[in-house]
Design an enzyme around this catalytic site. Sequence first.
Site, PDB file in Angstrom:
ATOM      1  N   GLY A  90       0.885  -1.109  -0.350  1.00 33.94           N
ATOM      2  CA  GLY A  90       0.010   0.014  -0.344  1.00 33.94           C
ATOM      3  C   GLY A  90       1.108   1.243  -0.283  1.00 33.94           C
ATOM      4  O   GLY A  90       0.078   2.530   0.162  1.00 33.94           O
ATOM      5  N   GLY A 109       2.492   2.607  -2.701  1.00 31.71           N
ATOM      6  CA  GLY A 109       2.616   2.967  -3.824  1.00 31.71           C
ATOM      7  C   GLY A 109       3.708   2.657  -5.230  1.00 31.71           C
ATOM      8  O   GLY A 109       3.686   3.444  -5.304  1.00 31.71           O
ATOM      9  N   ASP A 132      -4.673  -6.597  25.647  1.00 26.86           N
ATOM     10  CA  ASP A 132      -3.540  -5.193  26.635  1.00 26.86           C
ATOM     11  C   ASP A 132      -2.257  -5.956  26.881  1.00 26.86           C
ATOM     12  O   ASP A 132      -0.815  -5.992  26.808  1.00 26.86           O
ATOM     13  CB  ASP A 132      -3.687  -4.199  27.737  1.00 26.86           C
ATOM     14  CG  ASP A 132      -4.841  -3.765  27.164  1.00 26.86           C
ATOM     15  OD1 ASP A 132      -4.746  -2.775  26.042  1.00 26.86           O
ATOM     16  OD2 ASP A 132      -5.546  -2.823  28.214  1.00 26.86           O
ATOM     17  N   GLU A 150     -10.606   2.211  30.088  1.00 27.32           N
ATOM     18  CA  GLU A 150     -10.018   2.943  29.150  1.00 27.32           C
ATOM     19  C   GLU A 150      -9.570   3.776  29.793  1.00 27.32           C
ATOM     20  O   GLU A 150      -8.678   4.742  29.944  1.00 27.32           O
ATOM     21  CB  GLU A 150     -11.333   3.834  28.388  1.00 27.32           C
ATOM     22  CG  GLU A 150     -11.785   2.394  27.534  1.00 27.32           C
ATOM     23  CD  GLU A 150     -10.191   1.719  27.248  1.00 27.32           C
ATOM     24  OE1 GLU A 150      -9.753   2.269  26.441  1.00 27.32           O
ATOM     25  OE2 GLU A 150     -10.675   0.825  26.615  1.00 27.32           O
TER      26      GLU A 150
END
Length: 603
Positions: free
Chosen positions: A204, A206, A499, A424
Amino acid sequence: MKENQLLKNISIYLILLVVIAMGLKMTMPQDTKPVEWTYSHFIESLADGKIDKVTLKSVGDENYEVEGETKKGEKFTLFAPASDQGLHSQLKEKDVTVNYKPSEGTPWWAGLLSTLLPVLLIAGFLFFMLQQTQGGGNRVMQFGKNRARMLDPEKQQITFKDVAGVDEAKEELSEVVEFLKEPRRYIDIGAKIPKGVLLYGPPGTGKTLLAKAVAGEAGVPFFSISGSDFVEMFVGVGAARVRDLFEQAKKSSPCIVFVDEIDAVGRHRGAGLGGGHDEREQTLNQLLVEMDGFDANEGIIILAATNRPDILDPALLRPGRFDRQVVVDSPDLDGRKEIIKVHIGGKKLEDDVDLGVLARRTPGFTGADLANMVNEGALLAARREKKRIGMKELEDAVERVIAGPEKKSRVMSDKEKRLVSYHEAGHAVVGSMLPNTDPVHKISIIPRGRAGGYTLMLPTEDRHYLTKSHLLDEITTLLGGRVSEDIVLQDISTGAQNDLERATTLVRKMITEYGMSEELGPLTFGKPQEQIFLGRDISRDRDYSEEVAFSIDKEARRIVEQCYRKAKQILEENIHKLHLVATTLMEKETIEADEFEALMQGA
C-alpha cells in the site's frame, strides 16, 4: 478494440444460429417424397383416369422426367421415353393437365457447395470458439505467449505530480525517466543507466503507482505483467513467456517492463519442498539470462515491485540486473499531509478541515490507508446528507479505518459501562502521567470493531527509533486498564487480554531482540527461522539453553511486575482524577483531548 470484440462476438452468434438452424432442419421430418412409379404402372393409371396433372421435363433427347399427382393427391415421379408419341394424345384424351418444363443443367459447383457448406460452417464455429477461449485464462494453443499488457504512452495520465510522500523514491526514478527522454546525454559521458530498479516496501505504499508515474513521465511503451503470470503447471511455459516478453519489448525499445509481485517468480532457488529444479526455477533462470546474459537488451529498463525483498534470489539482486533498489516506505508526517492533499483534490471540503491534524492522527498509515480514509470520510458525509466533507467526518473515518465502525446499537449494561469506563480511564490517566508517552487525543467507551472501548494516544512526531524508557512507559500504560479494574472494582475482566498480549510481546522483544535486559545484558537470543517456500518467517530458531530460556521468562516477569507496580502507584496517587475521568466517560461516552486536559488540570 472494443468494436473488434463486439464484431467478433456477433459473428460467433450468427454462425451458432446457422449451425442450430441446419441441425434442426436435418432432424425435422421432411415432406413426403414422390413415389417412384414404373412406366407401365403410369400407363395403366392413365388409362383408368386416375391421373390429375403431370409436369414433363426433358432430360436429354431421349427421356422425359415426369412429376405428377393422382386425383387422390398422391405424388409420383418416373422417366418416360420421349419417342412414345402416343403419350401426349393419351394425356389429352384423359383431360390431364400437362405442364412442360425446360431442362436445366446443374452447375458442378452447386453440388460441391451443398456438400461442403455444413462442414465449413461447423469448422468456422469451432475456430471462433477456440479464439474466444484464448482471450481468458485458457490459452489453449498459446501457452508460451506472455500475458503482458502494453500501455500506450499517449494514454498514460499518471505522472510524478500524482505521487506524494515518497520524494526520495521519485528522485531515484527521475534518472530513469531522464535517460529514456535524453539517452544521448548519459551515453556521451560514458554513464550506463541501471538495467533494473527494484521497488520494495510494505503493502500500500505506492510501488505500482510509482511505476505507472515513471511510464507517464517517460512517454515510452510500458509493459505490465504480474510475476504469477509467468508460472504455469506445464514445465517450460514460464521460460517461454519470459523470452516472448523480452522479444516483444525489443521491438518497442526504448521501453519499460514492469513486473509486479516479482517474488512469485524470483524466490531463492533450491528453497522448494523437494529442492528440485522445478518450473518456477526454470522461469527465474530464463529471467536472469534475459536481464543480463550474452544478448544485450539495450533500451529495456525493468521495474519490479515486491513486499519481500529478503526472499529474492541473490543472483537477481546483483549489479547488472537490479542495479538499484529503492525503498518505498510508509510516509512520514509531511508525506502523509501531501498524500492527503492529493486524495482530497476535486472533493468539496468544509473550511474547518486541517490536514496537519489528520496527518498527525494517522501515524503508520500508508498511501492506500490514507486514500481509504479520505473515501470513508466522503461516504460518511454523503450518508449524513452533507454537501461538503467536514473535519468530523474525516476524523471519524480515521477511527473507522483503525478500529472499525461504531457499534451504537450494542446495548451495554450499567455494570459493563462502568467497567469499560474505568478501564479506559486507567489507560488515559497513567499515560498522561508518564514523561515518554504520546498525548491522549480521544477516549471513548463506544464499541468499535472488536474493541469495547479505546484510548487514542497520538504522537506529535514520527519516531524511527524507540528508547528503553519509552518502551517501559508504553508497557506501563498498557497495564493501566487492568490496574484500574483491580483498584476500583476489586476484580479483573477479560477486557485487558489485548493489552496483556501487546505488553508481553514488547517485553520479550526488549529482552531477546533489543538487548535491553539488565540481567541478560546486550545480547540477542534466537534468530528468525526463514521458511522461504512458505513465504514468511513462522518462528524464531531457539539457539540458547534451557537455563537462558528460564532467565528470559524470569526477566520478562520482573519487567511486567515492575511496570504493574508503577501503574498502580500512579493511579493510587491520582485516584480522584481516575474517578473524574471515568464518571465523565459514563455520562458522555466520549472525551476529546481538550476536555481531558481540562479534567486533569481541574481535578
